[in-house]
Design a protein around this motif. Structure first.
Motif, PDB file in Angstrom:
ATOM      1  N   ARG A 136       0.786   6.042  -0.321  1.00 55.49           N
ATOM      2  CA  ARG A 136      -0.004   6.777   0.216  1.00 55.49           C
ATOM      3  C   ARG A 136       0.822   8.203  -0.689  1.00 55.49           C
ATOM      4  O   ARG A 136       1.733   8.135  -0.424  1.00 55.49           O
ATOM      5  CB  ARG A 136      -0.066   7.062   1.761  1.00 55.49           C
ATOM      6  N   SER A 183       0.816  -0.759  -0.020  1.00 57.73           N
ATOM      7  CA  SER A 183      -0.216   0.728   0.050  1.00 57.73           C
ATOM      8  C   SER A 183       0.820   1.326   0.272  1.00 57.73           C
ATOM      9  O   SER A 183       2.395   1.288   0.793  1.00 57.73           O
ATOM     10  CB  SER A 183      -0.959  -0.188   1.379  1.00 57.73           C
ATOM     11  N   VAL A 202      -4.829  -3.856  -9.378  1.00 62.00           N
ATOM     12  CA  VAL A 202      -4.369  -2.894  -8.914  1.00 62.00           C
ATOM     13  C   VAL A 202      -5.222  -1.567  -8.170  1.00 62.00           C
ATOM     14  O   VAL A 202      -6.553  -1.741  -9.258  1.00 62.00           O
ATOM     15  CB  VAL A 202      -3.116  -2.010  -9.761  1.00 62.00           C
ATOM     16  N   SER A 203      -5.498  -1.361  -6.763  1.00 64.74           N
ATOM     17  CA  SER A 203      -6.506  -0.649  -6.538  1.00 64.74           C
ATOM     18  C   SER A 203      -6.375   0.794  -6.373  1.00 64.74           C
ATOM     19  O   SER A 203      -5.024   0.877  -5.917  1.00 64.74           O
ATOM     20  CB  SER A 203      -7.500  -0.793  -5.788  1.00 64.74           C
ATOM     21  N   GLN A 204      -7.505   1.840  -6.247  1.00 62.58           N
ATOM     22  CA  GLN A 204      -7.107   2.842  -6.254  1.00 62.58           C
ATOM     23  C   GLN A 204      -8.136   3.523  -5.384  1.00 62.58           C
ATOM     24  O   GLN A 204      -9.721   3.319  -5.828  1.00 62.58           O
ATOM     25  CB  GLN A 204      -6.321   3.804  -7.296  1.00 62.58           C
ATOM     26  N   GLU A 205      -7.477   4.605  -4.513  1.00 65.19           N
ATOM     27  CA  GLU A 205      -8.622   4.880  -3.139  1.00 65.19           C
ATOM     28  C   GLU A 205      -8.052   6.543  -3.334  1.00 65.19           C
ATOM     29  O   GLU A 205      -7.532   7.041  -2.076  1.00 65.19           O
ATOM     30  CB  GLU A 205      -9.075   4.407  -2.498  1.00 65.19           C
ATOM     31  N   ARG A 206      -9.259   7.422  -3.517  1.00 67.10           N
ATOM     32  CA  ARG A 206      -8.710   8.247  -3.243  1.00 67.10           C
ATOM     33  C   ARG A 206      -9.362   9.086  -2.159  1.00 67.10           C
ATOM     34  O   ARG A 206     -10.704   9.323  -1.560  1.00 67.10           O
ATOM     35  CB  ARG A 206      -9.560  10.002  -4.352  1.00 67.10           C
ATOM     36  N   LEU A 215      -3.379  10.597  -2.719  1.00 68.91           N
ATOM     37  CA  LEU A 215      -4.289   8.535  -2.737  1.00 68.91           C
ATOM     38  C   LEU A 215      -3.689   7.631  -2.491  1.00 68.91           C
ATOM     39  O   LEU A 215      -2.613   7.716  -2.165  1.00 68.91           O
ATOM     40  CB  LEU A 215      -4.032   8.794  -4.678  1.00 68.91           C
ATOM     41  N   ALA A 248      -2.508  13.417  -3.895  1.00 72.97           N
ATOM     42  CA  ALA A 248      -3.542  13.262  -5.061  1.00 72.97           C
ATOM     43  C   ALA A 248      -2.920  14.089  -6.048  1.00 72.97           C
ATOM     44  O   ALA A 248      -3.423  13.387  -7.593  1.00 72.97           O
ATOM     45  CB  ALA A 248      -4.782  13.304  -4.695  1.00 72.97           C
ATOM     46  N   VAL A 267       2.149   7.340  -9.856  1.00 76.42           N
ATOM     47  CA  VAL A 267       1.463   5.578  -9.722  1.00 76.42           C
ATOM     48  C   VAL A 267       2.703   5.444 -10.707  1.00 76.42           C
ATOM     49  O   VAL A 267       3.074   4.046 -10.075  1.00 76.42           O
ATOM     50  CB  VAL A 267       0.394   6.073 -10.480  1.00 76.42           C
ATOM     51  N   LEU A 314      -3.249   3.725  -2.537  1.00 71.13           N
ATOM     52  CA  LEU A 314      -2.583   2.718  -3.971  1.00 71.13           C
ATOM     53  C   LEU A 314      -2.305   1.973  -2.564  1.00 71.13           C
ATOM     54  O   LEU A 314      -1.441   1.513  -2.438  1.00 71.13           O
ATOM     55  CB  LEU A 314      -1.556   3.056  -4.948  1.00 71.13           C
ATOM     56  N   THR A 315      -3.129   0.343  -3.931  1.00 77.93           N
ATOM     57  CA  THR A 315      -2.273  -0.999  -3.211  1.00 77.93           C
ATOM     58  C   THR A 315      -2.432  -2.014  -4.187  1.00 77.93           C
ATOM     59  O   THR A 315      -3.753  -2.295  -5.023  1.00 77.93           O
ATOM     60  CB  THR A 315      -4.353  -2.055  -2.415  1.00 77.93           C
TER      61      THR A 315
END
Length: 237
Positions: free
Chosen positions: A165, A163, A190-194, A199, A168, A173, A201-202
């Motif tokens: 951070r 993970s 790959v997953s992103q969450e804002r 941001l 954003a 990336v 990133l996992t």
């Protein structure tokens, strides 16, 4: 026999050509039966049609233009048809290859389609011994080699989640992906969450390096504020 005599005067429509087509049918069918046995999407019918079609194309290339040839004026290069067969088979091979996550499927099927066309071309060219030995070699590879390949030692590769951070508004990336690739890691989901200005990133990764080495490398990526590893990842198995 009367039918054979009827067409005996036509170049390329004799007993020899029928034998070459028959050999292409038989050898291509052998490859197709192996694929059918393994319950692949492309099976007996597909491989038989590919091999016989390639042989027919070769026969057309060798004999199909005799009526338009004129010594010193019209010259045909038989190898041009063979080259187009190789190029045209690409769309069939590409159609059976697909990628799911980090795993590529269908490469063996695509390669065997390619090989079947080559066997058919060899039969059409009159190279029966080469075609037969190639088909035998294929069956040896597909039935015998998996037994000892499973016994070969494998390099251990550890899977886990990483993970990251970052800002954003930053562009970190691609840098994260490049860093993991340089460490010889295979990237999975790959997953992103804002969240507000950050941001998250996992990434599911698999490789030989330890999580601590990965985190150290990721912290050097411009724009990364924090990085940590999660529990072991079983998604690759």
């Amino acid at each position: 026999m009367q039918a054979m005599g009827l067409f005996a005067h036509i170049p390329g429509e004799g007993l020899l050509q029928l034998k070459e087509l028959g050999l292409a049918f038989f050898l291509s069918a052998l490859v197709g039966l192996e694929r059918e046995y393994r319950q692949k999407a492309a099976g007996f019918r597909t491989y038989t049609l590919v091999g016989v079609s390639a042989a027919l194309f070769m026969l057309i290339s060798k004999y199909g233009f005799d009526d338009v040839l004129s010594p010193g004026r019209v010259v045909v290069d038989p190898s041009r048809v063979a080259a187009q067969i190789v190029s045209g088979l690409g769309f069939i091979g590409g159609g059976v290859i697909f990628m799911r996550r980090d795993t590529v499927r269908g490469l063996t099927t695509a390669a065997s389609v390619w090989l079947t066309a080559a066997i058919g071309m060899a039969c059409g060219a009159g190279m029966a011994t080469v075609a037969l030995l190639t088909a035998v070699g294929y069956l040896i590879i597909m039935f015998l080699t998996p037994v000892w390949l499973r016994r070969l030692p494998r390099a251990s590769r550890h899977g886990f989640k990483v993970s990251v951070r970052g800002d954003a508004n930053g562009d970190f990336v691609d840098g994260v992906g490049d860093a993991l690739t340089r460490l010889d890691f295979i990237l999975g989901h790959v997953s992103q969450e804002r969240h507000t200005e950050n941001l998250f990133l996992t990434i599911h990764v698999r490789g030989k390096k330890t999580p601590d080495e990965v985190i150290t490398a990721l912290m050097r990526v411009p724009g990364v504020q924090a990085a940590w590893s999660g529990k072991p990842d079983e998604s690759f198995d």
